[in-house]
Design an enzyme around this catalytic site. Structure first.
Site, short mmCIF file in Angstrom:
data_model
loop_
_atom_site.label_atom_id
_atom_site.label_comp_id
_atom_site.label_asym_id
_atom_site.label_seq_id
_atom_site.Cartn_x
_atom_site.Cartn_y
_atom_site.Cartn_z
N GLU A 84 4.78 -8.20 -17.47
CA GLU A 84 3.98 -6.98 -17.30
C GLU A 84 3.50 -6.47 -18.66
O GLU A 84 4.17 -6.65 -19.67
CB GLU A 84 4.81 -5.90 -16.59
CG GLU A 84 5.06 -6.20 -15.13
CD GLU A 84 3.78 -6.49 -14.37
OE1 GLU A 84 2.90 -5.61 -14.29
OE2 GLU A 84 3.63 -7.62 -13.86
N LYS A 109 -4.00 6.39 -3.26
CA LYS A 109 -4.90 5.45 -3.94
C LYS A 109 -5.61 4.49 -3.00
O LYS A 109 -6.84 4.37 -3.04
CB LYS A 109 -4.15 4.66 -5.01
CG LYS A 109 -5.05 3.62 -5.67
CD LYS A 109 -4.48 3.07 -6.94
CE LYS A 109 -3.35 2.11 -6.71
NZ LYS A 109 -2.91 1.51 -7.98
N ALA A 156 0.83 -1.21 0.00
CA ALA A 156 0.00 0.00 0.00
C ALA A 156 0.86 1.25 0.00
O ALA A 156 0.48 2.28 0.56
CB ALA A 156 -0.91 -0.02 1.23
N ALA A 157 2.02 1.18 -0.63
CA ALA A 157 2.95 2.32 -0.55
C ALA A 157 2.89 3.24 -1.75
O ALA A 157 3.45 4.34 -1.73
CB ALA A 157 4.38 1.79 -0.37
N ARG A 171 -2.24 7.29 -11.40
CA ARG A 171 -3.31 7.23 -12.39
C ARG A 171 -4.67 7.64 -11.83
O ARG A 171 -5.61 7.89 -12.57
CB ARG A 171 -3.38 5.81 -12.98
CG ARG A 171 -2.18 5.45 -13.84
CD ARG A 171 -2.06 3.96 -14.11
NE ARG A 171 -1.45 3.24 -12.99
CZ ARG A 171 -1.15 1.95 -12.98
NH1 ARG A 171 -1.43 1.21 -14.05
NH2 ARG A 171 -0.59 1.37 -11.93
N ARG A 175 -47.28 39.01 21.56
CA ARG A 175 -47.32 39.57 20.21
C ARG A 175 -48.06 40.88 20.28
O ARG A 175 -48.77 41.15 21.25
CB ARG A 175 -48.02 38.61 19.25
CG ARG A 175 -49.45 38.35 19.62
CD ARG A 175 -50.09 37.26 18.78
NE ARG A 175 -51.50 37.14 19.11
CZ ARG A 175 -52.16 36.01 19.10
NH1 ARG A 175 -51.57 34.87 18.79
NH2 ARG A 175 -53.44 36.01 19.39
N TYR A 234 -37.66 24.99 12.80
CA TYR A 234 -36.27 24.75 13.15
C TYR A 234 -36.18 24.46 14.65
O TYR A 234 -36.59 25.30 15.47
CB TYR A 234 -35.37 25.95 12.80
CG TYR A 234 -33.98 25.77 13.35
CD1 TYR A 234 -33.16 24.75 12.86
CD2 TYR A 234 -33.49 26.57 14.39
CE1 TYR A 234 -31.90 24.53 13.39
CE2 TYR A 234 -32.22 26.35 14.91
CZ TYR A 234 -31.44 25.33 14.41
OH TYR A 234 -30.18 25.11 14.94
#
Ligand code: UD1
Ligand code: CA
Length: 457
Positions: free
Chosen positions: A155, A23, A10-11, A16, A440, A366
């Site tokens: 490859e 990645k 995983a280095a 790409r 009010r 709210y």
């Protein structure tokens, strides 16, 4: 059982992917690719699991935590060089080492087990997991001799035309006799088109030394998909999504349209819950039985009880009880606790609030930083005024209170048990229990006002 080790590579940067994110940390169904690999290989049982980190080492280590040991590959000189970094830990050990790449998130425990069995059975020094790809572009090709025996792996970038036409590919998953692996790795050179030390070269080296080299071909290419770019990332997402949806459907969950339903690999869903189209269930969400979720609903890290309905809504990091009805078009923000039989209706936003059993906020409200008791009715358009520009304050609405439409509750403030707030009130002082509060302007009707205006003209 022989010692069994696993090494996960995983280095790499993952050029790409064209991404700031390394990645192997790109998520597939909400979980980083490398974590899928680590979790799956852990299931087969290994005495030591080592992840080789390099680019983004700190982030990868943080993500995997104590589920893996780590070695650092300072420079990314190739997959063979990467495995070699584990030599100090493994080189002297007897046993079997399974090597996987952190960008093959779809591999399953079952396939790894078959690979191990095949490896034991053939007494090989290396067994390669291969698959037949419709389009093998980018993958290493398995070159076999006239008798069908493996000779080497080539490859893509180093392959000649004939080799390029081979459809059997190297999945990047191998079983090695541990000592043979490190013995051969030391002989790998970087004499190839990319100037890298290739792990697959170990196969040809062992073969030339007269060792048994074996192949286990899986019928499921899709399980071995390597993700190098975002098109392959989307393919992996699609396959994983289908796998997760199938799991839930076989478990008794109805998914009306699996194509438009996205469920994280960590979610749990109870029987007879129905998921409607366009629903996204992320993170560690747990949903009970007999719920209706969706259409078009997003849940992230939520706990949801049973027999609840959530339609056309967003719910994040909150707990929802049983027989709750949310939506359409509601937004439940983090740290909310919505208890049993509550109704949160259309265009209601709830943030960091507790809503007690059986309470209702059916329209256009709210509710933020509030503690709402049981059986409370919050009328249409009512608002907790929780923020003075600097600090947030608590609103308490006690059991059985009735908040008339279009009220403002200016926090900090408490509306007592069974109190009434008249519609249109702006409440700035506590309301005692059982009281009616009207805050009010008084209505004034000026009789014949319009007619008097006309006369003046
Ligand atoms: C590799 C294989 C190829 C195989 C394919 C399967 C090699 C040389 N090629 O090609 O035969 O068909 O995977 O998916 O092995 N990595 C490191 N350090 C490095 C280089 C890579 O840790 O120096 C890691 C990467 O992070 C990645 C994995 O190794 O997780 C594979 O590397 P990648 O560059 O993706 O190899 P592919 O070109 O896909
Ligand atoms: Ca790859």
């Amino acid at each position: 059982m022989k010692n069994r080790f696993a090494v996960i590579l995983a280095a790499g940067q993952g050029t790409r992917m064209k991404s700031k994110l390394y990645k192997v940390l790109h998520p597939v169904c909400g979980k980083p690719m490398v974590q899928h690999v680590v979790e799956e290989v852990t299931k087969i049982g290994v005495s030591q699991l080592i992840t080789v980190v390099g680019h983004g080492a700190e982030q990868v280590k943080e993500q995997l935590g104590n589920t893996s040991d780590f070695v650092l590959q300072k420079e990314q000189l190739g997959t063979g060089h990467a495995v070699l970094q584990a030599a100090p830990q493994l080189e002297q050990q007897d046993g079997i080492t399974i090597v996987l790449y952190g960008d093959t998130p779809l591999i399953t425990e079952a396939t790894m087990k078959s690979l191990l069995e095949h490896h034991d059975h053939t007494k090989a020094k290396v067994t390669i997991l291969t698959a037949i790809a419709n389009d093998p572009t980018g993958y290493g090709r398995i070159v076999r001799d006239d008798l069908g025996k493996v000779e080497k792996i080539v490859e893509h970038k180093d392959a000649n035309d004939q080799e390029l036409s081979i459809q059997e590919i190297n999945t990047g998953i191998y079983c090695f006799d541990n000592k043979a692996l490190f013995h051969a790795l030391k002989q790998v050179s970087n004499d190839n088109s990319q100037g890298e030390y290739y792990l697959p070269d170990v196969v040809g080296i062992l073969k030339n030394e007269g060792e048994t080299v074996s192949v286990y071909q899986t019928p499921s290419f899709s399980e071995t998909l390597g993700v190098n770019n975002r098109i392959q990332l989307a393919e992996a997402e699609q396959i994983m999504k289908e796998r997760i949806n199938n799991y839930h459907m076989l478990n008794g969950v109805t998914i009306i349209d699996p194509h438009s339903t996205y469920i994280s690999s960590n979610a749990q869903i109870g029987q007879d819950t129905t998921i409607h189209p366009g629903t996204i269930i992320e993170g560690e969400t747990v949903i009970g039985t007999d719920c209706t979720i969706g259409p078009h609903t997003e849940l992230k890290n939520c706990q949801i009880g049973s027999q609840s309905v959530i339609r056309h809504s967003v719910v994040h990091q909150s707990e929802i009880g049983n027989e709750v009805n949310i939506g359409p078009f509601a937004h439940i923000r983090p740290d909310s606790l919505i208890k049993d039989e509550v109704k949160i209706g259309n265009f209601v936003e709830v943030k960091k609030s507790i809503i007690g059993d059986g309470s209702k906020a059916s329209h256009l409200s709210y509710i933020g930083d509030a503690e709402v008791g049981k059986g409370v009715n919050i009328g249409c358009g009512s608002i907790t005024v929780n923020y003075d520009g600097q600090n947030k304050y608590l609103t308490k609405i006690e059991d059985g209170a009735f908040i008339g439409c279009n009220s403002n509750l200016v926090a900090p403030v408490t509306v007592g048990e069974r109190a009434y707030v008249a519609a249109g009130s702006t409440i700035t002082k506590d309301v005692p229990g059982s009281a009616l509060s009207i805050a009010r302007a008084q209505q004034v009707n000026k009789e014949q006002y319009v007619n008097r205006l006309r006369k003046k003209k």
